[in-house]
Design an enzyme around this catalytic site. Structure first.
Site, PDB file in Angstrom:
ATOM      1  N   LYS A  54      26.449  38.875  37.175  1.00  0.00           N
ATOM      2  CA  LYS A  54      26.749  37.601  36.513  1.00  0.00           C
ATOM      3  C   LYS A  54      25.454  36.829  36.257  1.00  0.00           C
ATOM      4  O   LYS A  54      25.254  36.255  35.191  1.00  0.00           O
ATOM      5  CB  LYS A  54      27.703  36.761  37.390  1.00  0.00           C
ATOM      6  CG  LYS A  54      29.122  37.342  37.421  1.00  0.00           C
ATOM      7  CD  LYS A  54      30.004  36.699  38.481  1.00  0.00           C
ATOM      8  CE  LYS A  54      31.355  37.397  38.581  1.00  0.00           C
ATOM      9  NZ  LYS A  54      32.198  36.925  39.681  1.00  0.00           N
ATOM     10  N   GLN A  98      31.843  33.175  44.980  1.00  0.00           N
ATOM     11  CA  GLN A  98      32.268  34.578  44.897  1.00  0.00           C
ATOM     12  C   GLN A  98      33.290  34.891  45.985  1.00  0.00           C
ATOM     13  O   GLN A  98      33.071  34.598  47.167  1.00  0.00           O
ATOM     14  CB  GLN A  98      31.038  35.500  45.017  1.00  0.00           C
ATOM     15  CG  GLN A  98      31.351  36.967  44.857  1.00  0.00           C
ATOM     16  CD  GLN A  98      31.859  37.341  43.459  1.00  0.00           C
ATOM     17  OE1 GLN A  98      31.384  36.834  42.447  1.00  0.00           O
ATOM     18  NE2 GLN A  98      32.851  38.218  43.396  1.00  0.00           N
ATOM     19  N   ASP A 121      35.523  29.172  36.941  1.00  0.00           N
ATOM     20  CA  ASP A 121      36.456  30.276  37.187  1.00  0.00           C
ATOM     21  C   ASP A 121      37.899  29.883  36.832  1.00  0.00           C
ATOM     22  O   ASP A 121      38.789  30.722  36.837  1.00  0.00           O
ATOM     23  CB  ASP A 121      36.417  30.692  38.667  1.00  0.00           C
ATOM     24  CG  ASP A 121      35.405  31.798  38.916  1.00  0.00           C
ATOM     25  OD1 ASP A 121      35.231  32.644  38.013  1.00  0.00           O
ATOM     26  OD2 ASP A 121      34.801  31.820  40.003  1.00  0.00           O
TER      27      ASP A 121
END
Ligand code: NDP
Length: 287
Positions: A54, A98, A121
């Site tokens: 990412k 994460q 997200d």
């Protein structure tokens, strides 16, 4: 007949290029470099690879990314303190925590603590609510990546039966919500299946579009797929030294009309959509 392969890598590259040029324009206009803060707790090797991918993608698209690494024994309070710091930092536009987090951490509390404007997200209840109501602030990365693949492959979804396998908050549920909205790559009649579903094979066989997100290697077999159906495989499962999806790719390919491979299907799209959300977050915070 062999299914058309939907090349997620190529579609993701297009989206990343588009984000790169939009981000350059935004920087020129505003003097702001979109900045993603990634938080990695512990030493899980797969998570470390995901975060690195990412970050690399951010850098290639001209976005700034910073990694915050915390030890495996980090407490919920310590992680909340970091999230609070990032929430308050005007130079940070997106926050990515994460998952999975180590067991001692109250994951929901941490995700709830990310300020909605930086929730790239799309996990926060406010952003999920806006998405469900059809007025999204951010789109959830993996499901919207799947939707982009459907658009790119010109798959008709309006009025079609889409069956989503899996009801997680990250993939299955938001995927179903996007497919049932009004609009492009949507307007579908949607069924969600999960571990308690009865007659799952029969239901999947009725699908014009199958999205598999259950985390079971090669679960969707050829006899479960209607000839000509579109199959989107979200699964990432390690079998020996190979990565395989939730779909028995070679066998299903012979029946389906279009199919995504693993790797090289949904995975790269998730990252591309994260970059898009990071740019959007910076734009929203600049208003
Ligand atoms: P979760 O484990 O959170 O959810 C799995 C879902 O599948 C649950 O709803 C579960 O049902 C259901 N399920 C499990 N086994 C069965 C079964 N035998 N029959 C029917 N339903 C079943 O997983 P995620 O949603 O987070 O991820 C799913 C997969 O997608 C994983 O392989 C993951 O690695 C991958 N993934 C890939 C991404 C990408 O970018 N390509 C991004 C995110 C995930 P129940 O709710 O009843 O337990």
């Amino acid at each position: 007949m062999s299914a058309r392969i939907i090349d997620g890598k190529a579609v993701a590259a297009e989206i990343r290029n588009r984000v790169a040029s939009q981000s350059a324009e935004f920087q020129q206009r505003s003097g702001i470099v979109p900045h993603l803060a990634a938080v990695l707790v512990g030493e899980d090797p797969a998570s470390a690879v995901y975060v690195r991918n990412k970050q690399t993608a951010c850098e290639k698209a001209g976005l700034k990314s910073t990694l915050h690494r915390l030890p495996v024994e980090t407490t919920t309070e310590q992680l909340l303190a970091l999230v609070a710091r990032l929430n308050d930092d005007p130079g940070t536009h997106g926050i990515l925590v994460q998952l999975p987090l180590p067991r001692q951490i109250a994951e929901q509390r941490v995700l709830d603590a990310v300020t909605p404007l930086k929730d790239v997200d799309c996990f926060h209840a406010e952003n999920v609510g806006l998405m469900v109501q059809g007025r999204p602030r951010f789109l959830p990365c993996t499901p919207s990546g799947c939707q982009q693949l459907l658009i790119h492959a010109a798959i008709e979804t309006a009025g079609k039966h889409a069956v989503v396998l899996g009801r997680s908050e990250i993939v299955g549920k938001p995927m179903a919500m996007l497919l049932v909205q009004k609009g492009l790559a949507a307007d579908a009649t949607v069924t969600i299946c999960h571990s308690r579903t009865q007659n799952l094979s029969e239901i999947v066989r009725q699908a014009d579009i199958v999205v598999a997100a259950i985390g079971r290697p090669n679960f969707v077999t050829a006899d479960m797929v209607k000839p000509g159906a579109t199959v989107i495989d979200v699964g990432i499962n390690r079998v020996g030294d190979k990565l395989v999806g939730d779909v028995d790719f070679e066998a299903v390919r012979a029946v389906a009309g279009a199919i995504t491979p693993v790797p090289g299907g949904v995975g790269p799209m998730t990252i591309a959509m994260l970059l898009q959300n990071t740019l959007r977050a910076a734009e929203l915070q600049a208003i």
